[in-house]
Design a protein around this motif. Sequence first.
Motif, PDB file in Angstrom:
ATOM      1  N   MET A  45      98.868  88.350 -15.854  1.00  0.00           N
ATOM      2  CA  MET A  45      99.578  89.595 -16.120  1.00  0.00           C
ATOM      3  C   MET A  45      98.736  90.789 -15.665  1.00  0.00           C
ATOM      4  N   TYR A  46      97.426  90.766 -16.000  1.00  0.00           N
ATOM      5  CA  TYR A  46      96.573  91.883 -15.609  1.00  0.00           C
ATOM      6  C   TYR A  46      96.486  92.006 -14.092  1.00  0.00           C
ATOM      7  N   GLN A  47      96.368  90.872 -13.420  1.00  0.00           N
ATOM      8  CA  GLN A  47      96.294  90.902 -11.966  1.00  0.00           C
ATOM      9  C   GLN A  47      97.587  91.454 -11.379  1.00  0.00           C
ATOM     10  N   ARG A  48      98.708  91.105 -11.954  1.00  0.00           N
ATOM     11  CA  ARG A  48      99.998  91.614 -11.472  1.00  0.00           C
ATOM     12  C   ARG A  48     100.062  93.130 -11.630  1.00  0.00           C
ATOM     13  N   ILE A  49      99.567  93.644 -12.751  1.00  0.00           N
ATOM     14  CA  ILE A  49      99.547  95.099 -12.974  1.00  0.00           C
ATOM     15  C   ILE A  49      98.783  95.784 -11.842  1.00  0.00           C
ATOM     16  N   VAL A  50      97.604  95.263 -11.543  1.00  0.00           N
ATOM     17  CA  VAL A  50      96.775  95.833 -10.481  1.00  0.00           C
ATOM     18  C   VAL A  50      97.452  95.665  -9.124  1.00  0.00           C
ATOM     19  N   ASN A  51      97.957  94.478  -8.830  1.00  0.00           N
ATOM     20  CA  ASN A  51      98.572  94.205  -7.531  1.00  0.00           C
ATOM     21  C   ASN A  51      99.787  95.081  -7.267  1.00  0.00           C
ATOM     22  N   GLU A  52     100.523  95.435  -8.325  1.00  0.00           N
ATOM     23  CA  GLU A  52     101.726  96.253  -8.141  1.00  0.00           C
ATOM     24  C   GLU A  52     101.419  97.749  -8.135  1.00  0.00           C
ATOM     25  N   GLY A  53     100.129  98.106  -8.231  1.00  0.00           N
ATOM     26  CA  GLY A  53      99.743  99.507  -8.098  1.00  0.00           C
ATOM     27  C   GLY A  53      99.811 100.321  -9.375  1.00  0.00           C
ATOM     28  N   HIS A  54      99.941  99.658 -10.498  1.00  0.00           N
ATOM     29  CA  HIS A  54      99.949 100.365 -11.768  1.00  0.00           C
ATOM     30  C   HIS A  54      98.521 100.583 -12.240  1.00  0.00           C
ATOM     31  N   GLN A  55      98.343 101.490 -13.174  1.00  0.00           N
ATOM     32  CA  GLN A  55      97.011 101.735 -13.718  1.00  0.00           C
ATOM     33  C   GLN A  55      96.745 100.773 -14.863  1.00  0.00           C
ATOM     34  N   LEU A  56      95.661 100.111 -14.795  1.00  0.00           N
ATOM     35  CA  LEU A  56      95.219  99.236 -15.865  1.00  0.00           C
ATOM     36  C   LEU A  56      94.222 100.052 -16.674  1.00  0.00           C
ATOM     37  N   GLY A  57      94.601 100.422 -17.892  1.00  0.00           N
ATOM     38  CA  GLY A  57      93.746 101.265 -18.716  1.00  0.00           C
ATOM     39  C   GLY A  57      93.070 100.477 -19.814  1.00  0.00           C
ATOM     40  N   ASN A  58      92.053 101.088 -20.388  1.00  0.00           N
ATOM     41  CA  ASN A  58      91.311 100.481 -21.480  1.00  0.00           C
ATOM     42  C   ASN A  58      91.822 101.057 -22.798  1.00  0.00           C
ATOM     43  N   HIS A  59      91.987 100.180 -23.781  1.00  0.00           N
ATOM     44  CA  HIS A  59      92.490 100.577 -25.111  1.00  0.00           C
ATOM     45  C   HIS A  59      91.654  99.884 -26.192  1.00  0.00           C
ATOM     46  N   THR A  60      90.456  99.474 -25.826  1.00  0.00           N
ATOM     47  CA  THR A  60      89.495  98.667 -26.577  1.00  0.00           C
ATOM     48  C   THR A  60      89.877  97.191 -26.479  1.00  0.00           C
ATOM     49  N   TYR A  61      88.876  96.359 -26.601  1.00  0.00           N
ATOM     50  CA  TYR A  61      89.085  94.917 -26.509  1.00  0.00           C
ATOM     51  C   TYR A  61      89.802  94.392 -27.742  1.00  0.00           C
ATOM     52  N   SER A  62      89.333  94.785 -28.909  1.00  0.00           N
ATOM     53  CA  SER A  62      89.849  94.182 -30.144  1.00  0.00           C
ATOM     54  C   SER A  62      90.954  94.981 -30.821  1.00  0.00           C
ATOM     55  N   HIS A  63      90.967  96.305 -30.625  1.00  0.00           N
ATOM     56  CA  HIS A  63      91.898  97.180 -31.341  1.00  0.00           C
ATOM     57  C   HIS A  63      91.738  97.002 -32.857  1.00  0.00           C
ATOM     58  N   ASP A  64      90.573  96.597 -33.286  1.00  0.00           N
ATOM     59  CA  ASP A  64      90.264  96.341 -34.694  1.00  0.00           C
ATOM     60  C   ASP A  64      89.575  97.572 -35.268  1.00  0.00           C
ATOM     61  N   TYR A  65      90.321  98.381 -35.993  1.00  0.00           N
ATOM     62  CA  TYR A  65      89.790  99.639 -36.525  1.00  0.00           C
ATOM     63  C   TYR A  65      88.524  99.430 -37.350  1.00  0.00           C
ATOM     64  N   GLU A  66      88.517  98.379 -38.166  1.00  0.00           N
ATOM     65  CA  GLU A  66      87.361  98.118 -39.030  1.00  0.00           C
ATOM     66  C   GLU A  66      86.110  97.818 -38.207  1.00  0.00           C
ATOM     67  N   LYS A  67      86.286  97.304 -37.037  1.00  0.00           N
ATOM     68  CA  LYS A  67      85.165  96.971 -36.162  1.00  0.00           C
ATOM     69  C   LYS A  67      84.753  98.161 -35.293  1.00  0.00           C
ATOM     70  N   ILE A  68      85.708  98.734 -34.594  1.00  0.00           N
ATOM     71  CA  ILE A  68      85.369  99.740 -33.593  1.00  0.00           C
ATOM     72  C   ILE A  68      84.919 101.061 -34.198  1.00  0.00           C
ATOM     73  N   TYR A  69      85.394 101.386 -35.385  1.00  0.00           N
ATOM     74  CA  TYR A  69      85.030 102.668 -35.987  1.00  0.00           C
ATOM     75  C   TYR A  69      83.849 102.569 -36.941  1.00  0.00           C
ATOM     76  N   GLN A  70      83.022 101.530 -36.786  1.00  0.00           N
ATOM     77  CA  GLN A  70      81.787 101.415 -37.565  1.00  0.00           C
ATOM     78  C   GLN A  70      80.725 102.402 -37.068  1.00  0.00           C
ATOM     79  N   SER A  71      80.662 102.582 -35.740  1.00  0.00           N
ATOM     80  CA  SER A  71      79.649 103.453 -35.144  1.00  0.00           C
ATOM     81  C   SER A  71      80.044 103.725 -33.690  1.00  0.00           C
ATOM     82  N   PRO A  72      79.446 104.754 -33.093  1.00  0.00           N
ATOM     83  CA  PRO A  72      79.706 104.975 -31.662  1.00  0.00           C
ATOM     84  C   PRO A  72      79.311 103.772 -30.822  1.00  0.00           C
ATOM     85  N   GLU A  73      78.223 103.116 -31.202  1.00  0.00           N
ATOM     86  CA  GLU A  73      77.752 101.950 -30.452  1.00  0.00           C
ATOM     87  C   GLU A  73      78.734 100.785 -30.560  1.00  0.00           C
TER      88      GLU A  73
END
Length: 171
Positions: free
Chosen positions: A1-29
């Motif tokens: 699916m990701y390769q198709r997004i790129v191949n068709e000229g769409h932008q593949l953006g980052n939205h975090t790997y886990s989308h796990d608020y408890e994990k990602i908002y622990q620290s900037p690191e």
Amino acid sequence: MYQRIVNEGHQLGNHTYSHDYEKIYQSPEAFMEDVEKLQDFLETSTGFRPEVFRFPAGSNNQIYRRVQQDNPYLMIEIKQLLREKELPYFDWNASSTDAAAVTLDTDIIIQNTLKHVSGHQNAIILFHDSGAKSTTVEALPTIIRRLDNLGYRFDVLTPDSFYVHFNYLLF
């Protein structure tokens, strides 16, 4: 699916790997570690490293305060790290409101999107693409046709695109 997004000229953006608020908002690191994990995965998978970013829940979300009560400057610090990585973030100025329910009625998505875009010369519309969002996919042809008829044009988000940043209130 990701390769198709790129191949068709769409932008593949980052939205975090886990989308796990408890994990990602622990620290900037912790946040950047999750972002980099997705950057690396997508580059390995597709040969394309995302050039744009969207915060889970938007750049002015208050969720991080529940997770990280000791650092009221967390979002500011994260934004600085994104700037250092040259990964611009985008918020939205119109919403499909498809997050209001697991599966929202197609007509409601159409009506709300058109209502929220009204008055904006440039619009970045929030849509969701999980498996349960089948009505979002159903609504898109009508939304695209109607916005096209109103003179809107559609483009890929890039680091140089028109952007929306939410106002950020610290306290």
